[in-house]
Design an enzyme around this catalytic site. Structure first.
Site, PDB file in Angstrom:
ATOM      1  N   LYS A  43     -34.211  -2.654  49.704  1.00 28.98           N
ATOM      2  CA  LYS A  43     -35.545  -2.245  49.864  1.00 28.98           C
ATOM      3  C   LYS A  43     -35.882  -0.778  49.849  1.00 28.98           C
ATOM      4  CE  LYS A  43     -38.289  -4.963  50.104  1.00 28.98           C
ATOM      5  NZ  LYS A  43     -39.130  -6.018  49.567  1.00 28.98           N
TER       6      LYS A  43
HETATM    7  N1  PMP Z   1     -32.884  -9.499  51.864  1.00 30.45           N
HETATM    8  C1  PMP Z   1     -33.358  -8.853  52.686  1.00 30.45           C
HETATM    9  C2  PMP Z   1     -32.353  -8.423  53.979  1.00 30.45           C
HETATM   10  C3  PMP Z   1     -34.532  -8.182  52.974  1.00 30.45           C
HETATM   11  O1  PMP Z   1     -35.127  -7.694  53.870  1.00 30.45           O
HETATM   12  C4  PMP Z   1     -35.512  -8.557  51.712  1.00 30.45           C
HETATM   13  C5  PMP Z   1     -36.896  -8.177  51.749  1.00 30.45           C
HETATM   14  N2  PMP Z   1     -37.934  -8.450  52.590  1.00 30.45           N
HETATM   15  C6  PMP Z   1     -35.017  -9.353  51.010  1.00 30.45           C
HETATM   16  C7  PMP Z   1     -33.670  -9.777  50.724  1.00 30.45           C
HETATM   17  C8  PMP Z   1     -35.870  -9.971  49.819  1.00 30.45           C
HETATM   18  O2  PMP Z   1     -36.182  -9.104  48.671  1.00 30.45           O
HETATM   19  P1  PMP Z   1     -37.523  -9.055  48.029  1.00 30.45           P
HETATM   20  O3  PMP Z   1     -38.781  -8.620  49.005  1.00 30.45           O
HETATM   21  O4  PMP Z   1     -37.331  -8.105  46.776  1.00 30.45           O
HETATM   22  O5  PMP Z   1     -37.828 -10.383  47.549  1.00 30.45           O
END
Ligand code: PMP
Length: 327
Positions: A43
């Site tokens: 992120k």
């Molecule tokens: N894994 C973790 C630990 C996250 O914090 C997030 C984001 N909230 C994601 C995966 C998913 O990524 P995205 O928001 O790009 O779908």
């Protein structure tokens, strides 16, 4: 690379071959080591993408307060960048996330506002709370990672091309869980444009509605999960950019076995969503056993961010989870 600014170290992460699972499946499974970003997660890219576009558009000006509703990692990404760019951060989070995230945010100087976890339709959900806070805070900017498409664009511009270059275009499949949809949105769009044959598989924890959306066309969920930052019950603007071929559901037990397997067999400490991702990638490899396919997934963050849960015997017992390996 030598840099004086923390945010300049975001991205260009290594692609690590997951040796034990690759050998066992006769495929090549790779994990993009996003836990190596300065704020410790995938992120950081989103935070930088959103801040960069907002600055260019004149929406984010010097001295402003950045406000965001988050499961934690986007908040940490924003708070990692903010000090050197001269912003403050107010981060709204559900109060059931791992203690490590709150502690990290405070160390980075962010103000943390905790709200009880609740369904999206409830006005007290962290998303709506952050939006209201932005409306009532002068000189503020709401990052809005769910609907702000700068999120998927940064993955389209960086994560996707990095994967493509690291494997010299030899990518057969990409597997990813969804929190906002930014990662799968940007990476799948990039890879499909390069080669429409790249298989894109969504990895979903229990309690999330996207598995049934991909399989049956309607959002529905059952069960629950201890994973953080992933699983969603609505279609976001970022997810709408994704081109998805199939979906796979992963239980918390398979996630935990993957986390312990990677630690013991590959020396890799990955967090809960990475456990979901790698298990789904391994499952895809086993479906294509001995094909030599190159399968890429995301190691979103580190197990160290969840020590108080993943390495806590009492917590695991309470959740009915067993510490074992995949084989
Ligand atoms: N894994 C973790 C630990 C996250 O914090 C997030 C984001 N909230 C994601 C995966 C998913 O990524 P995205 O928001 O790009 O779908």
């Amino acid at each position: 690379m030598i840099t004086g600014l923390t945010w300049e170290a975001i991205g260009k992460t290594p692609l690590i071959k997951l040796e034990s699972l690759s050998k066992h499946s006769g495929c090549e499974i790779f994990g993009k080591a996003e836990f190596l970003n300065p704020g410790g997660s995938v992120k950081d890219r989103t935070a930088l993408g959103i801040i960069s576009e907002a600055r260019e558009a004149g929406l984010l000006k010097p001295g402003y307060t950045i406000i965001e509703g988050t499961a934690g990692n986007t908040g940490i990404g924003l708070a990692t960048i903010a000090p050197q760019m001269g912003y403050c951060c107010k981060i709204v989070m559900p109060n059931n996330q791992s203690q490590e995230k709150y502690d990290i945010l405070k160390a980075l100087g962010a103000e943390v506002i905790m709200v009880p976890p609740c369904p999206f339709a409830n006005e007290n959900h962290f998303y709506h709370t952050a939006m209201r806070l932005a409306q009532t805070t002068p000189q503020s900017f709401w990052a809005n990672q769910f609907e702000n498409t700068a999120n998927y664009r940064v993955h389209y511009q960086t994560t996707g091309p990095e994967i493509w270059e690291q494997l010299k275009g030899q990518v057969d499949a990409f597997v990813s869980a969804v929190g906002t949809g930014g990662t799968i949105g940007g990476v799948s769009k990039f890879l499909k444009e390069k080669n429409p044959k790249v298989h894109i598989r969504l990895a979903d924890p229990l309690g999330s509605g996207l598995y049934s959306y991909i399989k049956e066309g309607a959002i529905a969920s059952a069960g629950s999960s201890i994973t953080e930052g992933i699983g969603i019950m609505r279609l976001t603007e970022n997810f709408k950019a994704a081109v998805v071929d199939d979906a796979f559901q992963v239980t918390d037990q398979n996630m935990l076995s993957t986390v312990y397997h990677l630690a013991k067999c590959d020396g890799l400490l990955v967090g809960t969503s990475a456990g979901i991702n790698v298990f789904a990638a391994y499952q895809y490899a086993m479906e294509n056993k001995n094909s030599g396919k190159k399968i890429v997934t995301i190691l979103c963050d580190s197990a160290l961010r969840y020590q108080s849960k993943l390495f806590n015997e009492a917590f695991l017992k309470e959740k009915g989870l067993v510490k074992n390996l995949l084989f």
